[in-house]
Design an enzyme around this catalytic site. Structure first.
Site: not given
Ligand code: ADP
Ligand code: ZN
Length: 580
Positions: A412-413, A192-194, A490
């Site tokens: 559900h939500e 997710t882009g951490k 729930d």
């Molecule tokens: P995590 O650390 O959460 O596992 P990563 O930062 O390693 O995720 O994400 C892997 C790749 O996915 C990034 O290098 C990018 O190319 C793409 N990516 C993930 N989230 C995003 C985002 N929010 N915006 C743009 N690219 C993203």
């Molecule tokens: Zn619920």
């Protein structure tokens, strides 16, 4: 001793030769050849990311999809300029780090052998030697990533943007006596882009980025984990201001069990302690920020979450449809995408895709287009890529959830949210979402009026109804036999609430003022409690069904909207329910 030393020296030489051998074997034999003319077309289409110039007959190129190929060296005078005009990264062989790799490896092997000689142990040598080479990876050479390279997750981005100023001008804050954050914990599903955000933080602040992964520390030889942590911080301090990134922090900061440690976890503790010590060891005004990432915040040791450590916690979620569109746009920037491709539509069809997966999707599409020798990436390339991305990890996550599941979750939500709002307009439903988070499927947040110290019986009854709203909505729409397992937590909450209501708070006349725990501890029958709990739950459930049946239109409106938008904000919820 003399004999021992000789043996070790011989061993190191042999290992060094093997490493060098492997290195050369890799770099020379495994690279696929690309005809020069094809290289030129790739170049024109913007598929080439990097070219490594050298005096050899062949030059190495890296495509956007990460593939490394070789092609003939044209040895043209203005070749470099030409490449730069195509926005290709040009690396000149002399400065190449990869050339140094064998040397670095040999040195680390020798260094390691010396350490071992003095420690007089040898068994784990081979294994740890591997680990040692990845102590810390400094990412300075890679292109600086900025917040504009991260799409979606606006809240998380904002809280990281705050940090930029802390890093750049810590004096300003310390002058006011403010305690600066030292650690930020990013938690959420993988991909997710951490990591990307942590890099962006370093990129924006213009400071070096040091990264390690918690999983590198598991099962390392005694004391090595801790000393690696110390070394990491030492390097960071030497670099001045910096961002230290620790991925998968859960594997070194799991909740410590009391009592006997299973073997290995004591070492984990030592590593964790070293981390905690280092984090309290730098001054507030040094401009060092530690960012950690995990998929699971619930298993982290509490010590990590205390003030002065990772006291800022930022949730990163799977992207909703708008963010997916942004991410898709980002990863199409340097790709020749056909005009017929509607990325909004792609965003709609990629529910539960993480950013990484979306990136992967566009990449696969580009590869498919390149293989087809097509001029552009067309919708059919994306379509084919879609299936190969899905097939690749069908079992691992929820991406295959079909539109029907999406609808069930939406009802559900919507059921929860609607019951909450209909019971009392003062109940604030701040967000409803059908995107799963680390905490589970779907999501729904409600803020009950907080400005009172006590909960009344009426409050508890309302809360139970809100908890039952999800199941009730499912039953109304799909029928008694089609209700799903989605309500399990729930029901857990509802049962807990009703039991405390009657067995702890004395809020039921038939049960009276008895305490359930005391009955249970003394082996006294508490049948009456169970009987009343069931009766009350049943009655509340019927009432919940009633409320929803009388508001079926509203339920449908909410659910339809959720299917389309995936996330609805507080204003939108009020608008949809009350038309204002
Ligand atoms: P995590 O650390 O959460 O596992 P990563 O930062 O390693 O995720 O994400 C892997 C790749 O996915 C990034 O290098 C990018 O190319 C793409 N990516 C993930 N989230 C995003 C985002 N929010 N915006 C743009 N690219 C993203
Ligand atoms: Zn619920």
């Amino acid at each position: 001793m003399g004999k021992n030393r000789k043996r070790i020296i011989i061993l190191s030489i042999v290992i060094s030769i093997i490493i060098v051998g492997i290195y050369f074997f890799r770099s020379n034999n495994e690279v696929e050849q690309l005809p020069y003319t094809l290289f030129l077309t790739h170049l024109e289409r913007g598929l080439v990311e990097e070219v490594e110039l050298s005096n050899n007959d062949k030059i190495k190129i890296k495509l956007n999809n990460g593939k490394i190929l070789e092609t003939d060296n044209p040895r043209k005078d203005n070749f470099k300029e030409e490449l730069l005009l195509y926005e290709v990264n040009v690396i000149e062989k002399e400065q190449q780090l990869s050339q140094l790799i064998p040397t670095i490896l040999i040195l680390s092997v020798l260094g390691f052998m010396v350490i071992h000689l003095s420690r007089n142990t040898s068994r784990q040598a081979a294994k740890e030697m591997n680990d040692l080479s990845k102590i810390d990876i400094q990412d300075e050479n890679s292109k600086r990533i900025k917040f504009k390279d991260v799409a979606g997750n606006e809240e998380a981005k904002e809280s990281l943007m705050d940090m930029v100023d802390f890093i750049k001008n810590p004096e300003i804050y310390t002058k006011f006596g403010a305690r600066l954050p030292r650690g930020i914990l990013l938690y959420g599903p993988p991909g997710t882009g951490k990591t990307l955000m942590a890099k962006a933080l370093a990129g924006e602040a213009g400071v070096p980025f040091f990264a390690v992964s918690g999983s590198d520390f598991v099962q390392v030889y005694a004391g090595l984990g801790a000393s690696r942590i110390r070394e990491l911080f030492k390097n960071a301090k030497e670099a001045g201001k910096s961002v230290i990134f620790i991925d998968e922090i859960d594997s070194l900061g799991k909740k410590r069990k009391s009592g006997n440690h299973p073997s290995g976890s004591e070492e984990g503790d030592r590593t964790l302690n070293a981390l905690l010590t280092e984090m309290s060891g730098f001054n507030d005004n040094e401009g060092i920020i530690v960012v950690a990432a995990t998929n699971r915040v619930d298993i982290l040791d509490d010590a990590l979450l205390r003030p002065g450590r990772f006291d800022r916690q930022v949730e990163i979620n799977l992207p909703d449809v708008k963010s997916r569109y942004e991410i898709l746009k980002l990863h199409s920037r340097n790709k020749p995408i056909s005009k017929e491709v509607d990325l909004k539509k792609v965003a709609l069809e990629t529910v539960y895709f993480s950013g990484a997966k979306l990136e992967n999707l566009m990449n696969e599409a580009a590869i498919k287009a390149a293989k087809d020798k097509s001029k552009e990436i067309t919708f059919s390339h994306i379509d084919k890529a879609y299936f190969s991305v899905l097939v690749g990890d069908e079992k691992k996550d929820r991406s295959t959830i079909n539109i029907n599941d999406k609808k069930i979750t939406a009802y559900h939500e919507a059921g929860h949210a609607l019951v909450a709002k209909l019971i009392s307009k003062d109940n604030r439903v701040t967000k409803v979402s059908i995107i799963p988070s680390t905490r589970g499927m779907g999501g729904f947040s409600i803020n009950l009026p907080q400005d009172k110290m006590y909960q009344t019986k009426k409050d508890i009854l309302s809360n139970i109804k809100v908890a039952l709203g999800g199941r009730a909505a499912e039953e109304i729409i799909y029928g008694k036999d089609m209700v799903t397992t989605g309500a399990s937590s729930d029901l857990e909450k509802a049962t807990e609430m009703v039991l405390s209501m009657i067995g702890v708070f004395g809020m039921d006349e038939e049960v009276g003022l008895m305490n359930y725990n005391i009955l249970a501890n003394n082996n006294l029958s508490h049948k009456i409690l169970l009987k009343r709990a069931k009766e009350i739950l049943d009655k509340l459930y019927l009432e919940t069904l009633d409320v929803l049946k009388q508001n079926l239109d509203r339920l449908k409106t909410l659910a339809d909207n959720l299917v389309i938008n995936e996330v609805i904000s507080e204003e939108e919820i009020n608008q949809l329910i009350f038309g204002k």
